[in-house]
Design an enzyme around this catalytic site. Structure first.
Site, PDB file in Angstrom:
ATOM      1  CB  SER A   1     -12.827  42.693 -31.696  1.00 48.24           C
ATOM      2  OG  SER A   1     -11.839  43.030 -32.659  1.00 48.24           O
TER       3      SER A   1
ATOM      4  CE1 TYR B   1      -9.551  42.651 -27.746  1.00 49.17           C
ATOM      5  CE2 TYR B   1      -9.273  42.435 -30.129  1.00 49.17           C
ATOM      6  CZ  TYR B   1      -9.839  43.062 -29.036  1.00 49.17           C
ATOM      7  OH  TYR B   1     -10.721  44.095 -29.229  1.00 49.17           O
TER       8      TYR B   1
ATOM      9  CE  LYS C   1     -12.928  42.014 -27.273  1.00 48.96           C
ATOM     10  NZ  LYS C   1     -13.899  42.670 -26.396  1.00 48.96           N
TER      11      LYS C   1
HETATM   12  N1  LIG Z   1     -10.467  50.459 -29.834  1.00 47.34           N
HETATM   13  C1  LIG Z   1     -10.640  49.577 -30.807  1.00 47.34           C
HETATM   14  O1  LIG Z   1     -10.137  49.759 -31.933  1.00 47.34           O
HETATM   15  C2  LIG Z   1     -11.482  48.361 -30.582  1.00 47.34           C
HETATM   16  C3  LIG Z   1     -11.716  47.529 -31.674  1.00 47.34           C
HETATM   17  C4  LIG Z   1     -12.477  46.383 -31.491  1.00 47.34           C
HETATM   18  C5  LIG Z   1     -13.003  46.090 -30.252  1.00 47.34           C
HETATM   19  N2  LIG Z   1     -12.755  46.901 -29.196  1.00 47.34           N
HETATM   20  C6  LIG Z   1     -13.319  46.512 -27.906  1.00 47.34           C
HETATM   21  O2  LIG Z   1     -14.104  47.571 -27.421  1.00 47.34           O
HETATM   22  C7  LIG Z   1     -14.070  47.580 -25.995  1.00 47.34           C
HETATM   23  C8  LIG Z   1     -13.664  48.956 -25.501  1.00 47.34           C
HETATM   24  O3  LIG Z   1     -12.434  49.288 -26.093  1.00 47.34           O
HETATM   25  P1  LIG Z   1     -11.662  50.655 -25.866  1.00 47.34           P
HETATM   26  O4  LIG Z   1     -10.901  50.927 -27.087  1.00 47.34           O
HETATM   27  O5  LIG Z   1     -12.550  51.679 -25.309  1.00 47.34           O
HETATM   28  O6  LIG Z   1     -10.568  50.117 -24.829  1.00 47.34           O
HETATM   29  P2  LIG Z   1     -10.181  50.307 -23.324  1.00 47.34           P
HETATM   30  O7  LIG Z   1      -9.143  49.278 -23.109  1.00 47.34           O
HETATM   31  O8  LIG Z   1      -9.872  51.718 -23.091  1.00 47.34           O
HETATM   32  O9  LIG Z   1     -11.504  49.957 -22.542  1.00 47.34           O
HETATM   33  C9  LIG Z   1     -11.707  48.786 -21.836  1.00 47.34           C
HETATM   34  C10 LIG Z   1     -12.102  49.128 -20.422  1.00 47.34           C
HETATM   35  O10 LIG Z   1     -12.378  47.889 -19.748  1.00 47.34           O
HETATM   36  C11 LIG Z   1     -11.917  48.014 -18.428  1.00 47.34           C
HETATM   37  N3  LIG Z   1     -11.636  46.711 -17.826  1.00 47.34           N
HETATM   38  C12 LIG Z   1     -10.582  45.910 -18.108  1.00 47.34           C
HETATM   39  N4  LIG Z   1     -10.618  44.827 -17.328  1.00 47.34           N
HETATM   40  C13 LIG Z   1     -11.734  44.931 -16.559  1.00 47.34           C
HETATM   41  C14 LIG Z   1     -12.301  44.103 -15.553  1.00 47.34           C
HETATM   42  N5  LIG Z   1     -11.728  42.940 -15.199  1.00 47.34           N
HETATM   43  N6  LIG Z   1     -13.440  44.519 -14.950  1.00 47.34           N
HETATM   44  C15 LIG Z   1     -14.022  45.696 -15.297  1.00 47.34           C
HETATM   45  N7  LIG Z   1     -13.534  46.512 -16.260  1.00 47.34           N
HETATM   46  C16 LIG Z   1     -12.387  46.129 -16.869  1.00 47.34           C
HETATM   47  C17 LIG Z   1     -10.648  48.836 -18.533  1.00 47.34           C
HETATM   48  O11 LIG Z   1     -10.306  49.410 -17.296  1.00 47.34           O
HETATM   49  C18 LIG Z   1     -11.010  49.839 -19.623  1.00 47.34           C
HETATM   50  O12 LIG Z   1     -11.501  51.032 -19.086  1.00 47.34           O
HETATM   51  C19 LIG Z   1     -13.102  46.477 -25.585  1.00 47.34           C
HETATM   52  O13 LIG Z   1     -13.830  45.304 -25.257  1.00 47.34           O
HETATM   53  C20 LIG Z   1     -12.285  46.254 -26.835  1.00 47.34           C
HETATM   54  O14 LIG Z   1     -11.763  44.952 -26.919  1.00 47.34           O
HETATM   55  C21 LIG Z   1     -12.007  48.028 -29.329  1.00 47.34           C
END
Ligand SMILES: NC(=O)c1ccc[n+]([C@@H]2O[C@H](COP(=O)([O-])OP(=O)(O)OC[C@H]3O[C@@H](n4cnc5c(N)ncnc54)[C@H](O)[C@@H]3O)[C@@H](O)[C@H]2O)c1
Length: 278
Positions: A163, A176, A180
């Site tokens: 991120s 977080y 990251k």
């Molecule tokens: N959405 C954003 O704006 C954004 C921005 C920067 C980074 N990210 C990163 O992108 C990735 C995906 O984000 P997203 O928005 O789709 O979010 P999200 O929270 O919907 O997806 C994360 C997924 O990881 C799974 N998860 C959590 N703990 C787990 C574990 N212990 N074992 C296996 N799976 C596990 C969750 O069940 C979830 O489905 C994440 O790493 C997030 O930090 C997202």
């Protein structure tokens, strides 16, 4: 010409609108067999996630597998907690049984937005440790589990979804941001450990992406559920004038997972519509 019949494993695929599902769809479309993984079939629900973001018929990774197969792709699913060593071993055994082994690992799973979120004086240390366990230890265990095979076959791709918060910090996000930054450091370190073996490890750093995670986060900050439609409108400070889509991230991951990116290693690719320009 890129080889497109590899095996890709993507973590965190349970949410219909999540980045993981978009990456899995994209890699399957690129021609790879995909193993879609999550801790729960439908993804772990955030405490501030409004109801109704997924369609009623959505059954998480099972629906994703069906969707990919219907589109002509190859997919299977595996459930497990990436921070748990036994679960990681089982996920890898499932992947090996289905398709022989993992050539492309996408470490996308991340702790829910609200976990460990808050001002420095308010963060629960137990939640801080859980975020580190999922985001850093989980990413490490998955990488460690695929490294020997990739090294032996002299080809592999690892992409850690980090991120921008891991690069420049994020207010009220100690756990977080620190986690990251760790995910970025893991990619840089693996580039050094595995670079001579035909394996690359890179990090993708999304900015504001329109997923239920972001809706949950904004709802928490606003103290009430926010309207998802509002996120798609012009976002201040983002030159692109919109929030990113999961497909924006998936496109970058697709490139890093390809033969075309063989000489791109240890990098942090920011996908934020031009906000940071580092
Ligand atoms: N959405 C954003 O704006 C954004 C921005 C920067 C980074 N990210 C990163 O992108 C990735 C995906 O984000 P997203 O928005 O789709 O979010 P999200 O929270 O919907 O997806 C994360 C997924 O990881 C799974 N998860 C959590 N703990 C787990 C574990 N212990 N074992 C296996 N799976 C596990 C969750 O069940 C979830 O489905 C994440 O790493 C997030 O930090 C997202």
């Amino acid at each position: 010409m890129d080889t497109q019949n590899r095996v890709a494993l993507v973590t965190g695929c349970g949410k219909q609108d999540g980045i993981g599902a978009a990456i899995a769809r994209r890699l399957a479309g690129d021609g790879h067999a995909v193993v879609v993984v999550d801790i729960e079939a439908g993804g772990a629900r955030d405490t501030h996630e409004p109801d109704g973001l997924a369609k009623a018929e959505w059954r998480g990774v099972e629906s994703l597998v069906e969707e990919i197969r219907t589109a002509g792709g190859t997919a299977t699913s595996a459930l497990g907690d990436i921070s748990n060593r036994e679960d990681v071993a089982r996920i890898m055994a499932d992947a090996a049984q289905a398709f022989g082994g993992v050539d492309i690992l996408i470490n996308n799973a991340g702790a829910p937005f609200s976990m460990g979120h808050g001002d420095i004086v308010d963060v629960d240390p137990v939640e801080f440790e859980r975020v580190m366990a999922i985001n850093v230890t989980g990413t490490f265990l998955m990488g460690q589990a695929v490294a020997a095979r990739m090294r032996e076959q002299r080809w592999g791709r690892i992409v850690n979804v980090a991120s921008v918060a891991g690069r420049v910090g994020s207010k009220m996000n100690s756990a977080y941001s620190a986690s990251k930054a760790g995910v970025i450091a893991l990619a840089q370190t693996w580039a050094l450990d595995l670079g001579a073996d035909g394996v690359t490890a890179n990090a993708v750093l999304p900015g504001l992406i329109h997923t239920s995670r972001t809706i949950s986060g904004m709802s928490k900050k606003a103290g009430a559920p926010i309207d998802p439609a509002k996120l798609s409108k012009t976002v201040p400070g983002v030159p692109a004038g919109r929030a990113g889509t999961p497909e924006d991230v998936a496109g970058t991951v697709s490139f890093l997972a390809s033969d075309s990116a063989a000489y791109v290693n240890g990098q942090s690719l920011i996908v934020d519509g031009g906000s940071l320009r580092l």
